[in-house]
Design a protein around this motif. Structure first.
Motif, mmCIF file in Angstrom:
data_model
loop_
_atom_site.group_PDB
_atom_site.id
_atom_site.type_symbol
_atom_site.label_atom_id
_atom_site.label_comp_id
_atom_site.label_asym_id
_atom_site.label_seq_id
_atom_site.Cartn_x
_atom_site.Cartn_y
_atom_site.Cartn_z
ATOM 1 N N VAL A 103 1.099 -1.367 0.022
ATOM 2 C CA VAL A 103 -0.004 0.027 0.028
ATOM 3 C C VAL A 103 0.931 1.218 -0.127
ATOM 4 N N ALA A 104 2.069 1.117 0.788
ATOM 5 C CA ALA A 104 2.801 2.435 0.585
ATOM 6 C C ALA A 104 3.722 2.388 -0.703
ATOM 7 N N SER A 105 3.890 1.385 -1.159
ATOM 8 C CA SER A 105 4.474 1.305 -2.726
ATOM 9 C C SER A 105 3.459 2.061 -3.526
ATOM 10 N N ALA A 106 2.122 1.575 -3.527
ATOM 11 C CA ALA A 106 1.134 2.128 -4.375
ATOM 12 C C ALA A 106 0.914 3.713 -4.153
ATOM 13 N N SER A 107 1.050 4.058 -2.898
ATOM 14 C CA SER A 107 0.888 5.603 -2.374
ATOM 15 C C SER A 107 2.179 6.205 -3.057
ATOM 16 N N ALA A 108 3.174 5.591 -3.041
ATOM 17 C CA ALA A 108 4.471 6.338 -3.583
ATOM 18 C C ALA A 108 4.350 6.638 -5.167
ATOM 19 N N SER A 109 3.715 5.463 -5.741
ATOM 20 C CA SER A 109 3.531 5.614 -7.202
ATOM 21 C C SER A 109 2.749 6.687 -7.497
ATOM 22 N N ALA A 110 1.668 6.874 -6.841
ATOM 23 C CA ALA A 110 0.640 7.862 -7.014
ATOM 24 C C ALA A 110 1.039 9.302 -6.696
ATOM 25 N N LEU A 111 1.848 9.619 -5.616
ATOM 26 C CA LEU A 111 2.487 10.328 -5.456
ATOM 27 C C LEU A 111 3.503 11.101 -6.490
#
Length: 428
Positions: A245-253
Motif C-alpha cells: 500500500v505504501a508502494s502504491a501511494s508512492a507511485s501515485a505521489l
C-alpha cells in the motif's frame, strides 16, 4: 504523457474542414442554372448530391474504421505484453529472493537499466523521424523540458532527484512486500495506486469530481481491509500489505507531483528524464549496496554465485514494462495499457495456485475482485454518463416506426424538399 494529436486526428477526419470544402467545390454550380432547371432535374441533382456525399462519408468512415481496427490489434498485443512483463517481473523477483535476498540491491540494479531509455528512444527517432538529429542536438532539444536553462544542478536537485527517490521507494517497497506475502495479493493491492492517483489529483490538482471514482476508491480501500482479514491479521501479512500500500501511494505521489511540477512530457523528454533517473541512481546510490554487503544485510558469497539470469530477467522485464506503459500510448489506446496491468492479477493467481503459494478462500477472492472492479471503474472516461445517455437516445430513435407518406403527391413533395435541403446544405 499525452499524445493528443496522434489520437484525435484520425477520429476527426470525417469532420475535417478540408473535406467539407472539397465537397462544396465538387458540387458547386452557378445559381442561375439551379434556379432555371425543372423540378425533375432538381430532384435528380439533389439525389446525386446526396449519393456523392454518402459515398464520401462511407469512404471516410472506412478509413477511420481501419485506423481503429489497427489500433485495437496493436492494443491486444500491448495488453499481452504489458501483462506478461509485469507478471513475469513479479514472479522472477519472487524466485530471486529464494537465492539472493536483497530487495534494495535488486531495486538499484533494475533502476540502473533506465539509462537505456534515451538510447532506445534515439534509435526509434532515427528510424521514424524524417529530420534526423545528432544525439547531442536531440539531447539539447529534450532538455528544454526542464526550462530555458536546460538541465542545471539546481533543476536536478529540485525537480529530478525527488522523483528519483520516489521511483526507488516505489520499487523497493514493492519488492519488500513480495518477501512477505504472495504475488497475487501484491499485484492486486498495487492496483489501488490508480485510486490514490484520483484522490490526490482531486485534492492537489483540483481535477473534476466524479462520483463513480469515489466509489472505486472506496472499493479499493475495502479490498485492502478484506485482504488483511483474509490472513487473520497476522503480523507477517499485515507488514506485507503495509509495504505494498505504501508502494502504491508512492507511485501515485510520483505521478501527481510530476504533473504538478513538470507537466506533460513528450516521448523524448520522458525518455531523457528516466535516463537521468537511472544514471543518478547508479552514480549517487551505488554506495548503499556496498554498505549493505559489508554489514551482511544483503550479503553474497561471491559474484559468480549471484543469480544473474534472474537479476537481468527482472531488470529487463521492468524496463520493457516501463517502455510499454510510457510509449505504448503512441500506437494504441491508454485504457488497453491499463487493462494489461489488472490482467496480471489472474496470471499471478494461476502461477501461485500451481506453486501452492496461496490459499484462495472466499474472503480473498471477494477482496481481489473488489479491487480489480474498482480499478476498472477508474478507467471510465469523464463523460461516460453523457455517452450512456446519447447511446440510449440513439437506440430509442431507431426503435420508433417511420410514418409512411399519405399520398403519392405528398411523397413527391417530400422528395423535392429533401433535394432542395440537401443542395442548400452543400451550398453553405
Amino acid at each position: 504523457m499525452k499524445k493528443h494529436s496522434a489520437r484525435v486526428a484520425p477520429l476527426s477526419a470525417c469532420n475535417s474542414p478540408v473535406l467539407t470544402l472539397t465537397k462544396v467545390r465538387g458540387e458547386d454550380r452557378p445559381r442561375e442554372n439551379i434556379v432555371g432547371t425543372a423540378d425533375g432535374q432538381a430532384m435528380v441533382a439533389g439525389a446525386g448530391a446526396e449519393s456523392g456525399a454518402g459515398k464520401q462519408r462511407l469512404n471516410c468512415c472506412v478509413r477511420v474504421t481501419a485506423v481503429q481496427v489497427r489500433k485495437a490489434i496493436w492494443g491486444v498485443a500491448m495488453v499481452i505484453c504489458v501483462c506478461s512483463s509485469w507478471a513475469g517481473s513479479t514472479q522472477l523477483a519472487k524466485l530471486t529472493f529464494k537465492q539472493y535476498d536483497a530487495p534494495f540491491t535488486l531495486t538499484w540494479f533494475a533502476t540502473t537499466w533506465n539509462c537505456l531509455f534515451f538510447p532506445l528512444y534515439y534509435i526509434g527517432h532515427l528510424c521514424k523521424s524524417p529530420e534526423r538529429q545528432t544525439p547531442k542536438q536531440r539531447f539539447r532539444e529534450c532538455c528544454r523540458f526542464f526550462g530555458d536553462d536546460g538541465l542545471t544542478a539546481k533543476v536536478f536537485f529540485t525537480k529530478v532527484a525527488p522523483f528519483g527517490l520516489l521511483w526507488i521507494m516505489t520499487n523497493y517497497l514493492y519488492l519488500q512486500a513480495l518477501r512477505k506475502i504472495n504475488s497475487t495479493d501484491v499485484s492486486a493491492l498495487f492496483c489501488c495506486n490508480k485510486a490514490f492517483v484520483f484522490l490526490l489529483s482531486w485534492i492537489v490538482l483540483r481535477d473534476r469530481f466524479m462520483g463513480v471514482r469515489i466509489v472505486a476508491a472506496i472499493l479499493a480501500i475495502a479490498g485492502i481491509v478484506m485482504l488483511t482479514y483474509a490472513d487473520g491479521f497476522h503480523s507477517h501479512s499485515v507488514i506485507g500489505i503495509t509495504f505494498v500500500v505504501a508502494s502504491a501511494s508512492a507511485s501515485a505521489l510520483y505521478k501527481v507531483l510530476f504533473k504538478l511540477v513538470l507537466g506533460s512530457a513528450k516521448f523524448g523528454e520522458a525518455a531523457l528524464f528516466l535516463t537521468i533517473v537511472g544514471g543518478a541512481n547508479f552514480v549517487l546510490l551505488s554506495f548503499v549496496p556496498v554498505i549493505l554487503y559489508f554489514t551482511h544485510v544483503e550479503y553474497f558469497t561471491s559474484i559468480a554465485d549471484l543469480p544473474w539470469a534472474y537479476l537481468c530477467g527482472v531488470a529487463g522485464l521492468l524496463l520493457a514494462f516501463n517502455i510499454l506503459v510510457n510509449f505504448g500510448i503512441a500506437i494504441t489506446y491508454p485504457t488497453l495499457i491499463s487493462l494489461g496491468i489488472v490482467l496480471s492479477v489472474p496470471v499471478n493467481a494461476m502461477v501461485d495456485l500451481n506453486t501452492c503459494d496461496i490459499h484462495f478462500n472466499t474472503v480473498r477472492l471477494i477482496a481481489v475482485f473488489i479491487i480489480c472492479l474498482g480499478f476498472l471503474m477508474l478507467l471510465l472516461p469523464e463523460d461516460w454518463d453523457q455517452c450512456l445517455i446519447e447511446l440510449g437516445t440513439k437506440l430509442r430513435k431507431r426503435e420508433q416506426p417511420v410514418e409512411p407518406a399519405e399520398t403519392a403527391n405528398s411523397s413527391g413533395l417530400n422528395w423535392t424538399r429533401r433535394a432542395r435541403t440537401s443542395m442548400s446544405t452543400f451550398s453553405h
